[in-house]
Design a protein around this motif. Structure first.
Motif, mmCIF file in Angstrom:
data_model
loop_
_atom_site.group_PDB
_atom_site.id
_atom_site.type_symbol
_atom_site.label_atom_id
_atom_site.label_comp_id
_atom_site.label_asym_id
_atom_site.label_seq_id
_atom_site.Cartn_x
_atom_site.Cartn_y
_atom_site.Cartn_z
ATOM 1 N N TYR A 71 14.587 24.125 -46.416
ATOM 2 C CA TYR A 71 14.742 22.845 -47.371
ATOM 3 C C TYR A 71 15.735 21.917 -46.680
ATOM 4 N N LYS A 105 14.105 20.278 -43.306
ATOM 5 C CA LYS A 105 13.095 19.121 -44.119
ATOM 6 C C LYS A 105 13.991 17.641 -44.309
ATOM 7 N N ALA A 106 15.064 18.146 -45.176
ATOM 8 C CA ALA A 106 15.889 16.874 -45.739
ATOM 9 C C ALA A 106 16.251 16.100 -44.575
ATOM 10 N N GLU A 112 11.955 19.171 -39.834
ATOM 11 C CA GLU A 112 11.024 20.251 -40.245
ATOM 12 C C GLU A 112 10.357 20.955 -38.995
ATOM 13 N N THR A 150 21.850 16.095 -49.155
ATOM 14 C CA THR A 150 20.795 16.784 -48.764
ATOM 15 C C THR A 150 19.784 16.679 -49.715
ATOM 16 N N TYR A 164 16.027 15.078 -49.096
ATOM 17 C CA TYR A 164 14.823 15.996 -49.418
ATOM 18 C C TYR A 164 13.839 15.311 -50.478
ATOM 19 N N SER A 216 9.979 14.156 -49.308
ATOM 20 C CA SER A 216 9.101 14.863 -50.359
ATOM 21 C C SER A 216 8.015 13.609 -50.821
#
Length: 765
Positions: A57, A60-61, A65, A633, A637, A641
């Motif tokens: 998580y 990725k934020a 990633e 964060t 994220y 997304s």
């Protein structure tokens, strides 16, 4: 199919709404909930990386990633000390790694007994306290002398704390333990009157001790055994001490003229000579020389020199002898015989002592010129020195009288700084005299008056708790002491409580420099770097001193650095706005910062350690993250997304969103070329063939600069025009939903790709 242009604008027309929509997505919301519920349980890097859902998580934020697999590499990033420019994360050119490390508190950066700013403050406080103590001695001496002409009786003296303490200091009496009746009786006594209070009360004790002392001296003289002599000598010392303790009361009585009933006679409570006696005693009991001491010694010197008829009188009076040596900067190696030779020198004789030795030390010749002794050491009364010579001598004394003291202070300060490096806990503070005593003297506390047990309770107090031990004492000196050190409740050193942590300050400075130097070259770049360095240095130093939000927002230089580092124009906001942001409660969705459409304000608020009242406060933490970093964060994220979700329907929208986000961080044409997604955006926008990738990289950079001037990245309107052009041309070039951009973005996961130094670091493992 909805066009890329329309889709992009639908998303960005109200970006915050789009982001909220993403945040409410079931999968995104579930991941956020898991992160919030579990990040507070994490204690170590291993814990963090061991929970893949948490770790991925966060990765990725922060656009990392694609590096999730490289755990050994990322562990080094997370364990980096961001206060150290040479730490692993700081040495990587890709700032995402530094930002990622900064988001967590695995490495307690900057844990130390004192910061350099705190040390400098302590040194300055020591100097100021010593100066204040000297000024206080001068003031107290003047006060005592003046008030003794105004009091009406003994009670007036004893009821005035300053007068009483001045008197007791002079005679070595403890102000906390004394008999009021005894002191009143002593001060009202005439020592020559056998019926006076002192003679009737203390006289018998004095006679008894004298008798014991005489008996002991007789026995000592008669003793032949060394052991017996040692034992009897101990008795003699005991009786001598008792006699001295009694004698001080007699001396005190002789220093005043109070009547037997405690009233002041017509001539006053003290004569001028008695005032001098008290003043001399008081100054002699001071630990440090002061201006009052210098003035007093000068007055004594001038008075006594008017009576001198030969140099023997100087050597018979330690105060005169010491004054002369000090006035002419003569050290301990200079003997009385040398001084005598100087004073008796015939200056018309080139071979005289002063003329010969004065070549190496001009002070010797100056001393000889300052006195009028004959070569036999005699002088007529009142002729030893003229008024002009007295001025010369006294000026010399004022110049040198406290040189040794200043040197001792400098040495104490150096020893303090040296010893401070080894202070890792309250225990080592208490056991390191060079630190403990210096710090206590700096705040105006006599080191002998406070126990280590007491100091431990003080130094482990929480200043933010009004019921903590130090706050219940009601003594600001000890509050100052606690603020000067960084001990936690366990007595260990911790990270200093400052407006921002060291790591955050370092990151802010780096981001500010990037913003101020973007796209500059040559002399313009050199000047911008120099100016930025000055501002960053100022920011780094001052942020360790800021105590409240008002001081912060009122310092335009600090505000400019912070806002610029976040890409905000400082001129676009008011001080009142900033105060409301920086005192917002991030735990409340209705707080001022959280109500702003731009989430950067909440993130900025989270970087500052102010409470709702605007005072310094410990950061609101969720385990290894502050509340601000947790929010940042989650925001990052959600943005990642959003781009990912849009890419599932239209990869052109994802590319446009990605470019819009990254445009704020681009610093050169090479940033475009190093990022596959940005390079694709560039090629599509200007309808360039994929084959340009085979050109020399410098040639490619020239093309980027030609078609898309980097300076345009600073202008939001020009960035918007570029995106509009891209979205229109993307649809022309991609008639179907497939695009090479998909593979590019999947490879970078919305990030800048793996940089060359990252690969080098991986290969080196």
């Amino acid at each position: 199919m909805v066009s890329t242009y329309l889709s992009y604008n639908m998303v960005t027309r109200d970006l915050q709404t789009s982001l909220k929509r993403v945040a409410n997505d079931s999968q995104v919301a579930a991941n956020r909930k898991y992160y919030e519920e579990n990040i507070g349980k994490v204690k170590t890097v291993d814990d963090f990386m061991g929970d893949y859902r948490l770790y991925s998580y966060a990765m990725k934020a922060y656009g990392l990633e694609d590096m999730t697999y490289a755990k050994a590499f990322m562990q080094k990033v997370l364990e980096s000390d961001l206060s150290d420019q040479n730490s692993f994360a700081n040495k990587l050119t890709d700032s995402r790694y530094r930002d990622f490390a900064q988001a967590f508190n695995f490495k307690e950066s900057g844990a130390t007994a004192q910061t350099s700013v705190q040390t400098d403050t302590m040194l300055g406080l020591y100097t100021q306290t010593m100066a204040d103590q000297g000024d206080a001695v001068t003031t107290d001496s003047k006060y005592f002398s003046s008030m003794m002409d105004q009091i009406g009786n003994v009670n007036d003296l004893l009821n005035d704390d300053r007068l009483r303490q001045y008197l007791f200091k002079s005679y070595g009496i403890d102000d906390n333990y004394y008999s009021r009746d005894l002191i009143t009786g002593v001060l009202s006594s005439d020592t020559s009157d056998p019926n006076s209070y002192i003679n009737k009360t203390l006289g018998p004790q004095k006679d008894a001790v004298n008798a014991q002392l005489q008996d002991a001296q007789t026995r000592y003289n008669a003793a032949t055994n060394a052991t017996d002599q040692a034992n009897i000598n101990a008795e003699i010392q005991l009786y001598s001490g008792q006699l001295a303790s009694l004698q001080k009361y007699y001396d005190m009585a002789d220093a005043f003229q109070f009547n037997a009933d405690g009233s002041v006679p017509a001539g006053g409570a003290q004569t001028a000579a008695q005032k001098v006696t008290i003043n001399d005693l008081y100054l002699s009991k001071q630990d440090r020389l002061s201006t009052a001491t210098a003035l007093n010694e000068t007055a004594y010197f001038k008075q006594q020199m008017s009576k001198v008829t030969g140099i023997g009188a100087i050597f018979a009076d330690d105060r005169l002898y010491s004054y002369i040596k000090t006035a002419f900067n003569q050290g301990p190696g200079v003997t009385s015989d040398m001084i005598a030779s100087i004073l008796k020198s015939d200056l018309s004789d080139p071979n005289s002592y002063a003329n010969v030795n004065g070549k190496a030390d001009p002070n010797i010749l100056a001393m000889a010129k300052a006195f009028n002794f004959r070569t036999d050491g005699t002088v007529d009364a009142g002729q030893a020195v003229t008024d002009a010579q007295l001025d010369t001598i006294s000026n010399g004394y004022y110049s040198f009288y406290n040189d040794n003291q200043d040197a001792a202070d400098d040495k104490a300060a150096q020893l303090y700084k040296t010893a401070l490096a080894d202070v890792k806990s309250v225990d080592t503070f208490l056991s390191t005299a060079n630190v403990r005593d210096f710090a206590l003297k700096a705040i105006g506390v006599d080191p002998t008056t406070v126990s280590n047990f007491e100091l431990r309770k003080i130094l482990t107090s929480d200043l933010s708790d009004k019921n903590s031990y130090v706050n219940t004492l009601g003594d600001d000196r000890y509050v100052t002491l606690v603020k000067a050190f960084n001990f936690n409740s366990s007595g260990d050193v911790s990270t200093p409580l400052t407006a921002q942590s060291t790591g955050v300050i370092t990151a802010i400075g780096s981001d500010y420099t990037i913003q101020k130097t973007r796209f500059l070259t040559g002399t313009d770049l050199d000047k911008a770097k120099s100016d930025a360095s000055t501002e960053v240095g100022y920011y780094s130093e001052q942020m360790q001193k800021i105590q409240n939000v008002t001081d912060f927002v009122n310092d335009d230089r600090l505000v400019n650095v912070l806002l610029t580092s976040y890409g905000i124009d400082p001129k676009s906001v008011t001080k009142d706005f900033l105060k409301q942001v920086f005192t917002s409660d991030l735990n409340s969705s209705s707080s001022f910062a959280n109500q702003q459409t731009n989430s950067v304000w909440a993130e900025m608020r989270g970087s500052l350690n102010f409470d709702a009242s605007g005072n310094l406060s410990k950061a609101d933490s969720v385990g290894i993250q502050t509340k601000g970093k947790l929010l940042e964060t989650e925001n990052k994220y959600n943005r990642q997304s959003l781009e990912e979700i849009q890419g599932e329907a239209n990869n052109g929208v994802r590319l446009a969103l990605y470019f819009e986000r990254m445009s704020k961080t681009i610093t050169s044409a090479y940033d475009i070329l190093a990022d596959g997604a940005l390079a694709e955006f560039f090629r599509v926008t200007f309808q360039l063939p994929d084959s340009i990738g085979s050109l020399n990289v410098d040639k490619q950079a020239e093309l980027v600069q030609k078609y898309m001037p980097m300076e345009d990245m600073k202008d939001p309107d020009k960035v918007k025009k570029l995106i509009n052009k891209f979205t229109a041309l993307y649809d022309m070039q991609n008639s179907s939903a497939s695009s090479s951009a998909l593979s590019i973005l999947n490879g970078s996961a919305g990030s800048s790709g793996i940089s060359s130094d990252t690969l080098a670091a991986l290969n080196a493992r």
